[in-house]
Design a protein around this motif. Structure first.
Motif, PDB file in Angstrom:
ATOM      1  N   UNK A 108       7.671  -2.417   9.672  1.00  0.00           N
ATOM      2  CA  UNK A 108       7.163  -3.099  10.860  1.00  0.00           C
ATOM      3  C   UNK A 108       5.924  -2.403  11.418  1.00  0.00           C
ATOM      4  N   UNK A 109       5.799  -1.106  11.187  1.00  0.00           N
ATOM      5  CA  UNK A 109       4.663  -0.348  11.718  1.00  0.00           C
ATOM      6  C   UNK A 109       3.375  -0.605  10.960  1.00  0.00           C
ATOM      7  N   UNK A 110       3.463  -1.297   9.813  1.00  0.00           N
ATOM      8  CA  UNK A 110       2.266  -1.548   9.012  1.00  0.00           C
ATOM      9  C   UNK A 110       2.133  -0.608   7.838  1.00  0.00           C
ATOM     10  N   UNK A 111       2.966   0.430   7.794  1.00  0.00           N
ATOM     11  CA  UNK A 111       2.935   1.355   6.655  1.00  0.00           C
ATOM     12  C   UNK A 111       3.502   0.663   5.418  1.00  0.00           C
ATOM     13  N   UNK A 112       3.146   1.150   4.240  1.00  0.00           N
ATOM     14  CA  UNK A 112       3.638   0.563   2.997  1.00  0.00           C
ATOM     15  C   UNK A 112       3.799   1.657   1.949  1.00  0.00           C
ATOM     16  N   UNK A 113       4.560   1.335   0.902  1.00  0.00           N
ATOM     17  CA  UNK A 113       4.774   2.303  -0.179  1.00  0.00           C
ATOM     18  C   UNK A 113       3.505   2.416  -1.007  1.00  0.00           C
ATOM     19  N   UNK A 114       2.913   3.607  -1.037  1.00  0.00           N
ATOM     20  CA  UNK A 114       1.662   3.821  -1.750  1.00  0.00           C
ATOM     21  C   UNK A 114       1.948   4.300  -3.169  1.00  0.00           C
ATOM     22  N   UNK A 115       1.255   3.689  -4.122  1.00  0.00           N
ATOM     23  CA  UNK A 115       1.478   3.981  -5.539  1.00  0.00           C
ATOM     24  C   UNK A 115       0.493   5.027  -6.040  1.00  0.00           C
ATOM     25  N   UNK A 116       0.944   5.839  -6.956  1.00  0.00           N
ATOM     26  CA  UNK A 116       0.041   6.760  -7.635  1.00  0.00           C
ATOM     27  C   UNK A 116      -0.718   5.982  -8.710  1.00  0.00           C
ATOM     28  N   UNK A 117      -1.778   6.579  -9.220  1.00  0.00           N
ATOM     29  CA  UNK A 117      -2.536   5.924 -10.300  1.00  0.00           C
ATOM     30  C   UNK A 117      -1.641   5.701 -11.522  1.00  0.00           C
ATOM     31  N   UNK A 118      -0.756   6.664 -11.777  1.00  0.00           N
ATOM     32  CA  UNK A 118       0.146   6.533 -12.913  1.00  0.00           C
ATOM     33  C   UNK A 118       1.094   5.354 -12.722  1.00  0.00           C
ATOM     34  N   UNK A 119       1.675   5.237 -11.528  1.00  0.00           N
ATOM     35  CA  UNK A 119       2.579   4.119 -11.240  1.00  0.00           C
ATOM     36  C   UNK A 119       1.845   2.783 -11.378  1.00  0.00           C
ATOM     37  N   UNK A 120       0.634   2.725 -10.828  1.00  0.00           N
ATOM     38  CA  UNK A 120      -0.143   1.485 -10.868  1.00  0.00           C
ATOM     39  C   UNK A 120      -0.403   1.057 -12.309  1.00  0.00           C
ATOM     40  N   UNK A 121      -0.765   2.017 -13.171  1.00  0.00           N
ATOM     41  CA  UNK A 121      -1.036   1.702 -14.566  1.00  0.00           C
ATOM     42  C   UNK A 121       0.197   1.196 -15.291  1.00  0.00           C
ATOM     43  N   UNK A 122       1.325   1.828 -15.048  1.00  0.00           N
ATOM     44  CA  UNK A 122       2.574   1.419 -15.702  1.00  0.00           C
ATOM     45  C   UNK A 122       3.002   0.013 -15.265  1.00  0.00           C
ATOM     46  N   UNK A 123       2.823  -0.286 -13.973  1.00  0.00           N
ATOM     47  CA  UNK A 123       3.214  -1.605 -13.468  1.00  0.00           C
ATOM     48  C   UNK A 123       2.326  -2.687 -14.067  1.00  0.00           C
ATOM     49  N   UNK A 124       1.028  -2.442 -14.114  1.00  0.00           N
ATOM     50  CA  UNK A 124       0.108  -3.433 -14.686  1.00  0.00           C
ATOM     51  C   UNK A 124       0.407  -3.671 -16.157  1.00  0.00           C
ATOM     52  N   UNK A 125       0.856  -2.632 -16.854  1.00  0.00           N
ATOM     53  CA  UNK A 125       1.166  -2.770 -18.281  1.00  0.00           C
ATOM     54  C   UNK A 125       2.368  -3.676 -18.533  1.00  0.00           C
ATOM     55  N   UNK A 126       3.224  -3.862 -17.522  1.00  0.00           N
ATOM     56  CA  UNK A 126       4.386  -4.741 -17.682  1.00  0.00           C
ATOM     57  C   UNK A 126       3.976  -6.210 -17.792  1.00  0.00           C
ATOM     58  N   UNK A 127       2.838  -6.580 -17.182  1.00  0.00           N
ATOM     59  CA  UNK A 127       2.333  -7.957 -17.270  1.00  0.00           C
ATOM     60  C   UNK A 127       3.235  -8.993 -16.631  1.00  0.00           C
ATOM     61  N   UNK A 128       3.918  -8.627 -15.547  1.00  0.00           N
ATOM     62  CA  UNK A 128       4.823  -9.567 -14.884  1.00  0.00           C
ATOM     63  C   UNK A 128       4.028 -10.596 -14.093  1.00  0.00           C
ATOM     64  N   UNK A 129       4.461 -11.888 -14.085  1.00  0.00           N
ATOM     65  CA  UNK A 129       3.641 -12.970 -13.521  1.00  0.00           C
ATOM     66  C   UNK A 129       3.590 -13.024 -12.001  1.00  0.00           C
ATOM     67  N   UNK A 130       4.555 -12.436 -11.310  1.00  0.00           N
ATOM     68  CA  UNK A 130       4.609 -12.621  -9.857  1.00  0.00           C
ATOM     69  C   UNK A 130       4.332 -11.345  -9.066  1.00  0.00           C
ATOM     70  N   UNK A 131       3.821 -10.319  -9.721  1.00  0.00           N
ATOM     71  CA  UNK A 131       3.469  -9.096  -8.997  1.00  0.00           C
ATOM     72  C   UNK A 131       2.067  -8.653  -9.375  1.00  0.00           C
ATOM     73  N   UNK A 132       1.443  -7.941  -8.446  1.00  0.00           N
ATOM     74  CA  UNK A 132       0.073  -7.485  -8.690  1.00  0.00           C
ATOM     75  C   UNK A 132      -0.161  -6.182  -7.938  1.00  0.00           C
ATOM     76  N   UNK A 133      -0.836  -5.239  -8.599  1.00  0.00           N
ATOM     77  CA  UNK A 133      -1.241  -3.994  -7.950  1.00  0.00           C
ATOM     78  C   UNK A 133      -2.587  -4.230  -7.281  1.00  0.00           C
ATOM     79  N   UNK A 134      -2.682  -3.875  -5.998  1.00  0.00           N
ATOM     80  CA  UNK A 134      -3.916  -4.120  -5.240  1.00  0.00           C
ATOM     81  C   UNK A 134      -4.317  -2.842  -4.508  1.00  0.00           C
ATOM     82  N   UNK A 135      -5.592  -2.787  -4.113  1.00  0.00           N
ATOM     83  CA  UNK A 135      -6.075  -1.728  -3.217  1.00  0.00           C
ATOM     84  C   UNK A 135      -5.935  -2.249  -1.792  1.00  0.00           C
ATOM     85  N   UNK A 136      -5.177  -1.541  -0.977  1.00  0.00           N
ATOM     86  CA  UNK A 136      -4.865  -2.003   0.367  1.00  0.00           C
ATOM     87  C   UNK A 136      -5.273  -0.952   1.398  1.00  0.00           C
TER      88      UNK A 136
END
Length: 606
Positions: A134-162
């Motif tokens: 509710x405060x506006x904070x969010x879970x921040x991903x490391x570069x390693x996490x971001x790369x691994x998630x993008x490699x999954x190629x899932x259709x309904x999720x996306x790594x963004x710069x926020x």
């Protein structure tokens, strides 16, 4: 079989009915044409854009960046608007089910359980950031996490710069301020933009601090968002699934380059917290031009959860409060320049004046003291006797000369404003309240020791020291030195400005004498606890009694400079509303700040 012939009246009725029916159909067709074609982008008196709204019905958008300008420290380090990688999930058609294998893989990367992730996914109705609170904070991903998630190629999720507008480790919160919704103020300030559709009444604008005073520059050109387009069944539209929408302008958002040193600021705030200071402020100015290097206020607050009814968002560094004996610096300046006291003359302190209930802080008295000794010992009786030789108008003139009764922060004309103030809600000082008699001897004696109606801000107090360091010729302290376009090109410059007063300045000789006397405060007077500091220090202590209902409260002050041999910084600290029996925290805070400055190296004034 014979067919009955229709009478002329019947024929006329049928003709009229058919004509009316044709007119109704023509009206409906015309209305549809008018809505769908002619006025699709400006329908009704409210200028509803039907084309845009038809797209919005299929578009699920999430704001990634507010579009507001960044606030940087003097070294270019961002203090607001930190960009971090985040995971966004989009709700899509019910036919899609993430496989358990994919959920397990993703959960491992996110360091959570598969059940928690699937619950989050099942409850989606709008695009949502993983780990958002509710405060506006969010879970921040490391570069390693971001790369691994993008490699999954899932259709309904996306790594963004926020954008994380106010990072958890952020400092100078009261000075920087906060943004929030204020429709009335938006209409008042930006009514033309609202009317043109460039801005909504619900747009967040600066509510306090630099966010408020520099809002005209900071508010930018619009948000950056990620949109996910679906059909009526929430199935992604081919080629339109996830799209970044952002203002196309290389010059915005702008960068607000302050005079602050973020590392010094962080260390000072950590020191205040370590000392357990619940309410107070500290100001550091560079001695060369009076620029603000650090400005801290306590209590702290969370910019994403602002409660206006509390005082924790208020910047006490620019709020006027009772100064106590640091105001004796003004009285001493007046006495020296007006030559009402000779250097060898002594005043006898027996602990009490004998009238008005006026006493010294040392109950047994100091005995015979010169004005110089009285300043070092902060003797009330000496200053009461000196005030007998000065008038209220004289004292007011010297208070003006030293800048303690006015707004001292940078004020001037910019390319877009005739009169612009850098510091939001800076208060002027005060000598007498509106109904206080200025010629009453008892009033004047209380005023001479910084009590009764006298008020001063910590910013004005530190700037008084800067003024003395420049032989009576001070500066209007800056906290922002320039505004840059995103390209780094200069947009607006705030030059160093001299502090002016219609009453003129104190003499160079008096300035130097007072600086010498401040050294004696530390070597022989009330500031001897500062002797063990890294630098040789000089300054003036102050203790102001306040009445809060039936309770007595104390403001603890110390103002000064260092190092004595080649002054680099002027510092003021106030610890507000302490108990009469509480130990002094102002001098440990002042000493600690000076040690932080000594360890930081030379000042980097621009």
């Amino acid at each position: 079989m014979r067919v009955a012939r229709m009478s002329p009246v019947q024929k006329r009725r049928i003709f009229i009915a058919l004509l009316l029916l044709m007119l109704v159909f023509a009206g409906i067709a015309g209305k549809l044409f008018w809505i769908q074609i002619a006025t699709a982008e400006s329908y009704s008196s409210r200028d509803i854009n039907l084309v845009k709204n038809s797209v919005i019905q299929r578009q699920r958008a999430l704001v990634l960046q507010s579009g507001r300008g960044q606030i940087l420290d003097r070294h270019g380090k961002p203090m607001t608007g930190k960009m971090a990688k985040a995971l966004v999930a989009f709700p899509i058609h019910s036919d899609y089910q993430m496989s358990r294998q994919d959920a397990d893989r993703l959960a491992r990367i996110l360091q959570t359980s598969s059940e928690r992730w699937l619950t989050f996914l099942q409850n989606l109705k709008e695009p949502q950031v993983w780990g958002a609170g509710e405060s506006g904070a969010f879970a921040q991903l490391s570069d390693s996490q971001a790369g691994q998630i993008e490699a999954l190629g899932l259709p309904n999720i996306k790594v963004v710069d926020m954008e994380d507008r106010y990072p958890a480790e952020m400092t100078a919160r009261q000075l920087i301020g906060f943004i929030g919704q204020n429709p009335e103020r938006v209409q008042e300030l930006y009514g033309t933009d609202v009317a043109k559709g460039k801005m909504a009444l619900t747009t967040k604008i600066g509510g306090s601090g630099l966010e408020k005073s520099f809002d005209t520059w900071l508010r930018g050109l619009g948000e950056t968002s990620i949109s996910y387009f679906t059909d009526a069944g929430k199935r992604p539209l081919a080629g339109l699934d996830a799209r970044l929408i952002a203002p196309n302008n290389a010059y915005y958002p702008v960068k607000l380059v302050t005079t602050l040193d973020m590392d010094i600021e962080a260390k000072i705030e950590a020191l205040m917290d370590k000392l357990g200071i619940k309410e107070g402020a500290a100001v550091v100015q560079d001695a060369e031009h009076g620029d603000v290097i650090a400005m801290a206020s306590r209590p702290n607050f969370d910019q994403s959860d602002v409660r206006l009814s509390s005082n924790n968002w208020i910047n006490y560094a620019v709020k006027a409060t009772a100064p106590g004996s640091i105001f004796k610096t003004v009285v001493a300046a007046a006495a020296l320049d007006e030559k009402v006291v000779s250097p060898t003359e002594t005043f006898n302190c027996e602990g009490a004046l004998g009238k008005y209930g006026f006493t010294c802080w040392l109950k047994g008295g100091h005995g015979p003291l010169t004005l110089e000794q009285g300043f070092a010992e902060s003797c009330n009786i000496v200053f009461a006797n000196v005030m007998k030789r000065l008038t209220a108008p004289q004292l007011e003139r010297y208070a003006n000369k030293l800048g303690v009764l006015n707004d001292v922060g940078w004020t001037g004309k910019t390319d877009t404003m005739e009169a612009f103030r850098q510091f939001d809600s800076e208060e002027p000082g005060q000598l007498f309240a509106s109904h206080t008699p200025h010629d009453d001897e008892g009033v004047l004696m209380q005023t001479a020791i910084g009590q009764r109606d006298v008020r001063m801000t910590p910013l004005a107090a530190s700037n008084l020291i800067v003024t003395l360091l420049h032989d009576g010729k001070g500066f209007e302290p800056r906290v922002v030195q320039e505004i840059q376009y995103q390209t780094g090109r200069e947009m607006e410059k705030f030059p160093v400005k001299k502090l002016t007063s219609p009453d003129g300045v104190i003499t160079a000789a008096t300035s130097r004498t007072l600086l010498d006397w401040m050294r004696e405060v530390v070597t022989d007077g009330t500031g001897q606890s500062l002797k063990g500091a890294t630098w040789n220090l000089a300054g003036k202590s102050g203790t102001a009694q306040l009445q809060s209902g039936k309770q007595e409260k104390i403001n603890q002050w110390f103002i000064g400079y260092g190092p004595v041999e080649a002054p680099k910084y002027a510092v003021s600290v106030v610890v507000k509303n302490t108990g009469p029996a509480d130990k002094n925290q102002s001098m440990p805070l002042f000493k600690g700040i000076m040690d932080i400055l000594a360890a930081s190296g030379t000042s980097d004034s621009r």
